[in-house]
Design a protein around this motif. Structure first.
Motif, mmCIF file in Angstrom:
data_model
loop_
_atom_site.group_PDB
_atom_site.id
_atom_site.type_symbol
_atom_site.label_atom_id
_atom_site.label_comp_id
_atom_site.label_asym_id
_atom_site.label_seq_id
_atom_site.Cartn_x
_atom_site.Cartn_y
_atom_site.Cartn_z
ATOM 1 N N THR A 180 0.810 -1.208 0.000
ATOM 2 C CA THR A 180 0.000 0.000 0.000
ATOM 3 C C THR A 180 0.847 1.263 0.000
ATOM 4 O O THR A 180 0.516 2.223 -0.674
ATOM 5 N N LEU A 181 1.934 1.244 0.772
ATOM 6 C CA LEU A 181 2.670 2.488 0.982
ATOM 7 C C LEU A 181 3.896 2.561 0.080
ATOM 8 O O LEU A 181 4.559 1.543 -0.151
ATOM 9 N N PRO A 182 4.217 3.753 -0.410
ATOM 10 C CA PRO A 182 5.459 3.915 -1.175
ATOM 11 C C PRO A 182 6.665 3.956 -0.235
ATOM 12 O O PRO A 182 6.504 4.209 0.970
ATOM 13 N N ARG A 183 7.841 3.735 -0.794
ATOM 14 C CA ARG A 183 9.049 3.666 0.033
ATOM 15 C C ARG A 183 9.459 5.052 0.520
ATOM 16 O O ARG A 183 9.301 6.042 -0.186
ATOM 17 N N TYR A 184 9.985 5.079 1.759
ATOM 18 C CA TYR A 184 10.476 6.347 2.308
ATOM 19 C C TYR A 184 11.851 6.682 1.723
ATOM 20 O O TYR A 184 12.570 5.792 1.283
#
Lengths: 457, 172
Positions: free
Chosen positions: A372-376
Motif C-alpha cells: 500500500t505504501l510507497p518507500r520512504y
C-alpha cells in the motif's frame, strides 16, 4: 575418554527434548518461510488484481519447493575480491541469530524450546538484534560499493529503530511486571484484556519500529532496487542469498510473535476470562471445517485431474486438523472423566491455534502495508525514527508509568484500569501531534540549510 | 563435569578471541573476534546463572557497542593504519605490568588454596532452582540499596550525551 562420554550422556539426558525441538525448528522453518513468501506473492497478486504464481502445483502451491530447489542447485558465486571467510560467515550469522531467537518464544503454554527463561522477552529481542552483524559484515565482505552502502544504511536504520522498539516493549512490560514470556501472557489473562488496549500507543510504536527492523517496505531502504541494486545482498546468490531471505522471514515471524505475546495476548483466545464467550472455543475446528468444505466445493472448478486430487488432499488435511482441534472441545462432552485429563492438552492445542492466527494476522498487516505504501527516502526514515518515534515512545513510557501509579493509588483493577491508561494514551497522542507539527514547521523553514547526507544514496 | 566442560569451552573461546583481536591486521576481523570473545564471556555469565547479565552483555556490548564499532571501521579509511607498525613500542612496560598482574592473581589463587578464608571467598554452590530471580535481584540492588550511585551515574551519562549532541551540532 570416560569422563567426556559421561558428560555427553549427562548433557543429552538433560537437554534431549529442547535439542529435538531445535532440530525440528531448523528443519521446518525454511518450509514455513517459503510458504510465507508464497502467501505474500498471492496477497500481492490479489491486491494488484492478478493471479500470482499458478503454474507449479494447484494454485502455485508447490512454488516454494520449486524455488528452493532452484536456489539450492544454483552456482555458488563468491566475488574475487571478497573477503572469503567473512563472506561465508555473514549469512550464517543472520540466520543463526534469527533461528536462535525463536527458541525463547512460547507458541502455547506447553510449546517452548527454552522452557521458562526468566529473561524471556529480552532474550528474544537481544538475540534477534545480533542478526544485524550478518547484514553489516555481508555488505563489507562483498567489497562492492552498492553492498557497503546498503549495509551502512541498514545498520543505521536498525540501530535507530531498535531504541524505539525497546521503549515500546518497556511500556508493555510495565503492565506485565515480568520478562518471562509465560508470565506475560498469564498477566494478560489476569488483567482480563490484552495489553494492546492498555497501551495502544506502545503497540503502534512497536508496529512501525518492527517493520523498520525487519527491513520491510515502506522501510526497505537497504534493498532499494532503484538506488542500490539489492543493498547488502547484491553480491550474494544461490544458497547464501536464500539464507538471507530465510533470516528476513524468520525475523518477521519473531517480531510478530513478540508483538503477539506482549500486546495481543499470546495464546489466549479473545476475552479468555469471559465465561459466556466460551463458545469461541468452537471457532478453531469450525474454521478448519469451513476451509475444508470450501476446498471440496472448488474441486469441480479445477482444470485437471491432478489438481482435483490435490484439492481433495488439502480438504482432507483441513478436516484432519479440525478433528485434532475439535478433540479438546468434544471429549469433555462425551465423557466427564476426560475433562480433567484433556485440560492441558486443550490449552496447548487451542493456544497454538490462537497464537499462530494472531501471528499470521500481524504478518498479513506487514504485507498489506508493503503493497500500500510507497518507500520512504533515507533522510525521511531517519527523521521519522529519531524525531518522532523515539520521543513518542519515551513520553509514552513516562505516561504509562504515571497511569500505573494512578491505578495503584485508586485501586483500579481489570477494566477499571482503562480509566487511568486511556487519558495517558490520549496525552501521548496529543504529544505525537505536537511533535509532528513542530517537525512540519522546521521542515518548511526557508533558511534551513540541509546538510548532504553522504550515505543517503 | 558438564559444568567444567562448558566453562573451559567458553573460557577458551574468550581468551582465544581476545588474542586474535589484538593480532589480526584487518580491523573488521579484529572486531569479529572481539564479538566472539564478548559472546563467550556472556556464555560464562549464563553458566553462573546470571542470565540478566548475560543478555545485557549481548544487547549492550554485542548488539550496541560493537555495531557502532563496525560501523565506524567501515566508514573510516583504514588503509593507512594497516601499513603502520601494528604494536606500539611500549612492550617492555606492558610486559612488566602484565607480569605484575599475573603475579597478583597467582598470589591470590595460591593464598586461597593454602589458607582457606584468607584469599578468595569460597562459596558453596546453591541449587539452581533455589536461586532468586536474577533480573529482580539486579533491580532491587540498583533501585533500593544503591539508588544514589545509580542516579549519579545516570546523571553523568545524561551529561555525556548532551555534551556529545552539542559537539556534534557545532558548525565550523
Amino acid at each position: 575418554m570416560q569422563p567426556a562420554s559421561q558428560a555427553t550422556l549427562e548433557f543429552l539426558k538433560l537437554y534431549w527434548a529442547p535439542l529435538l525441538c531445535g532440530l525440528a525448528v531448523v528443519a521446518v522453518l525454511p518450509l514455513i518461510a517459503g510458504y510465507v513468501v508464497l502467501v505474500e506473492r498471492k496477497i500481492m497478486a490479489d491486491m494488484q488484481a492478478r493471479l500470482g504464481p499458478m503454474r507449479v502445483g494447484p494454485h502455485g502451491l508447490l512454488q516454494p519447493i520449486a524455488d528452493a530447489v532452484k536456489l539450492l542447485i544454483k552456482e555458488d558465486v563468491i566475488p574475487d575480491s571478497a573477503d572469503k571467510l567473512v563472506f561465508w560467515l555473514a549469512p550464517v550469522l543472520s540466520v543463526g541469530a534469527a533461528l536462535l531467537s525463536l527458541a525463547g518464544l512460547a507458541i502455547g503454554p506447553a510449546f517452548q524450546i527454552a522452557q521458562d527463561i526468566n529473561i524471556g522477552i529480552l532474550f528474544v529481542v537481544g538475540i534477534s538484534a545480533m542478526g544485524i552483524f550478518g547484514i553489516v559484515l555481508g555488505g563489507w565482505a562483498s567489497n562492492s560499493h552498492y553492498s557497503l552502502m546498503g549495509a551502512l544504511r541498514s545498520s543505521a536504520q536498525l540501530v535507530s529503530y531498535e531504541t524505539a522498539a525497546g521503549m515500546a516493549l518497556v511500556s508493555g512490560l510495565l503492565f506485565a511486571g515480568t520478562l518471562n514470556i509465560k508470565s506475560i501472557v498469564e498477566a494478560q489473562r489476569e488483567q482480563g484484556m490484552w495489553f494492546v488496549i492498555l497501551a495502544p500507543v506502545a503497540f503502534f510504536t512497536y508496529l512501525v519500529a518492527s517493520i523498520a527492523e525487519t527491513n520491510r517496505a515502506p522501510f526497505d531502504l537497504p534493498e532499494a532496487e532503484s538506488e542500490l541494486v539489492a543493498g547488502y545482498m547484491t553480491e550474494f546468490s544461490g544458497f547464501r542469498w536464500s539464507l538471507y531471505f530465510l533470516a528476513e522471514y524468520t525475523n518477521m515471524i519473531v517480531v510478530a510473535s513478540v508483538a503477539t505475546t506482549l500486546f495481543l495476548g499470546g495464546w489466549l483466545r479473545p476475552f479468555a476470562s469471559v465465561r459466556w464467550l466460551d463458545f469461541l472455543d468452537f471457532v478453531p475446528p469450525l474454521l478448519m471445517i469451513a476451509v475444508g468444505a470450501y476446498c471440496v466445493l472448488r474441486v469441480p472448478k479445477q482444470p485437471s485431474r491432478m489438481q482435483q486430487w490435490f484439492m481433495l488432499a488439502v480438504a482432507g488435511l483441513c478436516i484432519a486438523l479440525a478433528l485434532v482441534l475439535a478433540m479438546p472441545v468434544i471429549a469433555p462432552v462425551l465423557k466427564a472423566s476426560l475433562r480433567e485429563a484433556a485440560k492441558p492438552f486443550f490449552a496447548g492445542i487451542h493456544g497454538g491455534f490462537w497464537f499462530l492466527l494472531k501471528v499470521s494476522a500481524y504478518i498479513y498487516l506487514f504485507m498489506w502495508l508493503r503493497f500500500t505504501l510507497p518507500r520512504y527516502r533515507f533522510d525521511q526514515l531517519m527523521r521519522l525514527g529519531w524525531h518522532f518515534l523515539i520521543p513518542l515512545s519515551i513520553i509514552n513510557v513516562l505516561l504509562v508509568g504515571v497511569a500505573m501509579i494512578a491505578g495503584a493509588y485508586f485501586h483500579l483493577h481489570g477494566w477499571w484500569l482503562l480509566l487511568a491508561t486511556t487519558p495517558a494514551a490520549l496525552v501521548a497522542l496529543v504529544a505525537a501531534l505536537l511533535i509532528l507539527a513542530a517537525e512540519k514547521q522546521s521542515e518548511t523553514r526557508p533558511d534551513r540549510a540541509v546538510p548532504s547526507d553522504f550515505y543517503a544514496g | 563435569m558438564l559444568d567444567k566442560v562448558i566453562f573451559y569451552f567458553f573460557a577458551g573461546i574468550a581468551v582465544g578471541g581476545a588474542v586474535l583481536t589484538v593480532t589480526r591486521r584487518n580491523a573488521v576481523h579484529s572486531a569479529i573476534f572481539l564479538i566472539t570473545s564478548l559472546l563467550a564471556t556472556a556464555g560464562i555469565f549464563l553458566q553462573l546463572r546470571a542470565e540478566f547479565l548475560f543478555i545485557v552483555q549481548i544487547i549492550l556490548y554485542v548488539g550496541g557497542i560493537m555495531v557502532l564499532f563496525v560501523f565506524v571501521i567501515m566508514l573510516v579509511n583504514l588503509d593507512v593504519a594497516v601499513r603502520q607498525i601494528q604494536f606500539a613500542r611500549q612492550k617492555w612496560v606492558a610486559l612488566v605490568i602484565a607480569l605484575a598482574l599475573a603475579a597478583q592473581v597467582g598470589l591470590m589463587l595460591w593464598s586461597s588454596a593454602k589458607m582457606p578464608g584468607q584469599g578468595l571467598p569460597v562459596l558453596t554452590a546453591a541449587p539452581a532452582n533455589q536461586l532468586p530471580l536474577n533480573s529482580e535481584e539486579v533491580a532491587k540492588s540498583l533501585f533500593d540499596s544503591y539508588l544514589l550511585p545509580f542516579e549519579i551515574a545516570s546523571v553523568l551519562l545524561l551529561v555525556a550525551m548532551i555534551g556529545a549532541v552539542v559537539m556534534a551540532k557545532k558548525r565550523t
